[in-house]
Design a protein around this motif. Structure first.
Motif: not given
Lengths: 423, 408
Positions: A64-88
């Motif tokens: 999914a990350l590769d797809d996102a990079d492709k869709s942006a047309g640039e490979v972003f450096s992997r530094e800052k990320v927010y992730y959504l959390i849910s569940g029990r």
């Protein structure tokens, strides 16, 4: 990391039906803009919001990350990320703090600050981590509920804080999966329900009061917002997959067919056309063609939806939300696209219901402009707002994140920075 | 009658419902649109040509009835969904009348509710429950049907047939008692339809009904009294007296026991302020002080010089039906309980079989697992509010699902 001179934030979502990655930032007008997006099916790697197959999750997330990079047309450096959390593993608590006011009875910032700090001093068990905290409301002299007590005269001020907690091991498991993909500097969890609220609610709704319900494939998150404060939030382990599973069990279907029936709203279409039956040739086992009354589907779906909205109604009753000023219910997530769900919400809760599409996003929005991606896009807005409102707070978070393992409790307290919702 | 009345449908479902519709024809003064749904051809024979009739399940039951089997009744009515939709389409109110405990009404009311909901038509369900001397299974079936119906529709009025005992002499022949039940049900249906058909002055409209009974398990007594100018100068008092004699009201003492009531005086525009005040004040004194009363006056030219007093006395039984758990709470737990760590027990089933009670010294038995978790079979249970939500809700609630028929 930057994109055309703008700071880039990456947001990740671990859902039962899809795992998504999004790169975004601000456009020239300061609004959230999407740079790139990637989405892959979860295929059982995530169940009820929790990772059930670690290796597979990392593999899908990487895709999914590769797809996102492709869709942006640039490979972003992997530094800052927010992730959504849910569940029990998500829970919430209400922190209370009070201050007695002597001398000048006018309440000022120092008193408010002290009350809020006391409210934040709620001891948290070692196995839980605090994701966010939001001011809920203030009480003056134990009788009058106010949004902002500054300037009021009183002898006592109570602050109520809504804290969202998550199980430490679940948070760390997701963090490990993200670290495996090369993110090291900032990996920040955000409760998925809060992200949806950032993505789909209008300012008026947050002010007047609203129940946000994000119906996903595995779980449903809810957040009650009133006077720009969060009164309640949580996760109910019911999602669209439960409805599909009920149909599959009750009517002897394959789960794939049941999912298609639910997500494509086939029963609604049949009802509109006045048909009495659903005809199928696809049984769980090789079975002859069957004619099933539409009422059978209705019964199964209604029972499940009434159960879900019954839980939510009880939650609202517990919070004693002022329904007379309440804007209503905003339904988002994939379940919001199913007409029967909105109808059940309307009849169960008895208030206005609207579908929560993501609001005011720019950029590469093709395919994203629907409630399925409300939380993911909201996660981006959350990241942008948290970063712009108070960069010093983020500095604390960064330091706290880096040092948490070493200093434990002290750093956790530093992270207890109360955010004012939607500002 | 006005055109407005034409768009109100009184729908009889099942044998009792068809008899009510038949009675309405015979009594003559109806004015509302009438229809009946049943599986028994004989029951509908007398109505064909006079009311719209739907012979449910005729293709496979051949008009021979469903023998008091609620599942067959449900299947039969569900298969006529299209016909029911055509029947209800364009109506502004549907009053469904029937007797629960048998096959067609017990099984079919949910389909009627579903169609009405889909067409956004306000609907009132006026349903009788069996006499106490009828079998336990019938009464249980009726109660389960009511619980199910209350979850999906707003106004369900349950009228116990036993109320007739309070007004009828013990020597009354049983057939006459049933006939009286039918006649009174017809009068009540007419009263409710009349009450909701006119222009509502305040409160006693459909919203008032909803506010009083929505989502609550309750038992109702209903009384209707009609009088005209020919009955003397104080026609309202005469109407009140006649209302108090209604067998389905269960006597004047039932009013003093009511938790809530809908009181309505209906007439044409000649109804005076003095008449209205006197009548509604007199009615209010019959109830206890903290009862929730909704008084109202409805106007319709159809009443001419007649006035109609309608009272629905409501007695709440055990709180709200907000969640299915509330339904289960009413049944007493078995003396010897075995903890099931992984799954919640399914609720009672529609089969009507009663649970075997063990003595405290007797070894308990595990219940036969009659549920499936499907795709969630292999994961940790999703326990929430004491229930495993991975088990399909309909299974936990003991609801029987029609899986359809094989088409050759």
């Amino acid at each position: 990391m930057s994109f055309n001179g703008r700071e880039v934030f990456t947001v990740l979502e671990f859902g039962d039906s899809k795992i998504c990655a999004l790169h975004g930032g601000r456009d020239k007008g300061g609004n959230p803009e999407i740079f790139g997006f990637g989405c892959r099916e979860s295929k059982g790697a995530v169940v009820k919001g929790d990772i059930s197959d670690f290796a597979r999750t990392v593999e899908i997330l990487s895709g999914a990350l590769d797809d996102a990079d492709k869709s942006a047309g640039e490979v972003f450096s992997r530094e800052k990320v927010y992730y959504l959390i849910s569940g029990r593993g998500i829970s919430s608590r209400c922190g209370e703090g009070n201050v007695m006011i002597y001398g000048d009875p006018r309440i000022g910032d120092p008193q408010i600050q002290e009350a809020v700090e006391k409210a934040q001093n709620l001891p948290i068990p070692q196995e839980l981590v605090q994701l966010d905290s939001f001011s809920s409301y203030f009480m003056i002299d134990g009788t009058t509920r106010v949004k902002n007590p500054c300037g009021h005269s009183a002898s006592r001020l109570d602050a109520f804080i809504h804290m969202i907690l998550a199980e430490r091991n679940r948070v760390d498991t997701m963090r490990s999966a993200i670290r495996d993909l090369g993110f090291e500097r900032e990996i920040i969890p955000v409760f998925s329900g809060i992200a949806s609220a950032y993505g789909c609610l209008t300012l008026d709704e947050k002010e007047d009061g609203v129940l946000l319900v994000d119906i996903g494939a595995g779980v449903t998150e809810y957040v009650i917002v009133c006077n720009d404060g969060v009164l309640s939030s949580g996760v109910v382990p019911i999602g669209t997959d439960n409805v599909a599973n009920d149909l599959a069990v009750g009517l002897d279907f394959s789960i794939e067919l049941a999912r298609r029936i639910v997500l494509e709203g086939r029963i609604e279409k049949l009802k509109r056309s006045g048909a009495a039956y659903f005809e199928t040739e696809c049984g769980a086992s090789p079975a002859p063609k069957r004619r099933i009354p539409v009422g059978s589907f209705e019964k199964i779906i209604e029972e499940r939806m009434l159960e879900l909205f019954g839980f939510l109604r009880k939650t609202m009753e517990k919070q004693a939300v002022p329904l007379h000023t309440f804007t209503g219910v905003v339904l988002t997530g994939g379940g919001a696209m199913i007409p029967a769900f909105a109808e059940s919400a309307r009849s169960s809760l008895g208030i206005h219901v609207r579908t929560g599409d993501p609001l005011a996003f720019a950029g590469a929005m093709t395919g994203l402009d629907n409630p399925r991606f409300g939380a993911l896009l909201g996660g981006l807005r959350f990241a942008l707002e948290v970063n712009s409102v108070n960069s010093s707070q983020i500095s604390i978070l960064k330091v706290a994140d880096a040092l948490e393992d070493f200093t434990g409790e002290l750093m956790r307290k530093m992270k207890n920075v109360t955010k004012v919702f939607g500002k | 009658m006005t055109n407005g009345h034409d768009s109100i449908l009184i729908l009889g479902i099942g044998g009792a419902g068809a008899k009510v519709i038949s009675h309405l024809f015979e009594s003559g003064a109806c004015g509302f649109e009438l229809a009946a749904v049943d599986t028994d051809k004989n029951a509908l024979d007398g109505l064909i040509g006079r009311a719209k009739c739907v012979l449910a399940g005729s293709a496979w039951r051949d008009g021979s009835g469903c023998g008091g089997d609620a599942i067959r009744g449900e299947q039969a009515v569900a298969r006529e969904r299209q016909a029911v939709t055509a029947l209800l389409k364009g109506k502004r109110l549907v009053v469904t009348v029937g007797g629960l405990g048998g096959g067609v009404a017990t099984g079919g009311v949910r389909t009627i509710a579903s169609v009405a909901k889909a067409l956004s038509i306000p609907s009132v369900f006026l349903l009788t429950t069996p006499f106490s001397f009828e079998s336990f299974a019938r009464r249980k079936l009726a109660e389960e049907c009511l619980d199910e119906l209350r979850r999906v529709t707003d106004v369900v009025l349950r009228i116990p047939n036993d109320l007739l005992f309070s007004m009828l002499h013990p020597d009354t022949p049983i057939l006459e008692a049933y006939a009286e039940s039918c006649a009174e049900l017809a009068r009540t249906a007419l009263g409710i339809a009349g009450m909701l058909s006119g222009e509502s002055a305040f409160q006693t409209d459909y919203a008032g009904f909803m506010a009083a009974v929505r989502g609550r398990r309750c038992s109702c007594g209903a009384g209707v009294g009609v009088s005209s100018s020919a009955d003397g100068p104080d026609r309202c008092s005469v109407a009140v007296e006649r209302m108090l004699e209604s067998p389905f009201l269960g006597g004047v003492e039932k009013l003093s026991e009511a938790d809530a009531a809908i009181l309505c005086l209906a007439g044409n525009a000649s109804l005076t302020l003095g008449e209205t005040k006197r009548c509604l004040e007199n009615l209010s004194t019959l109830f206890r002080e903290n009862a929730m009363l909704m008084n109202g006056t409805n106007f319709s030219d159809a009443f001419a010089d007649r006035v109609q007093v309608t009272v629905i006395a409501i007695r709440y039984e055990d709180g709200e039906i907000s969640s299915p758990a509330a339904v289960e709470d009413s049944s007493k737990p078995l003396p010897l309980q075995i903890l099931e760590p992984m799954a919640a027990k399914p609720r009672s089933t529609r089969s009507g079989k009663s649970k075997v009670r063990h003595s405290p010294l007797e070894q308990g038995e595990f219940e036969l697992q009659s549920y499936s978790k499907g795709i969630y079979a292999g994961i940790a249970p999703s326990l929430y509010a004491g229930e495993d939500l991975d088990i399909p809700t309909f299974q936990r609630h003991g609801i029987v699902i029609d899986k359809g028929i094989v088409v050759r």
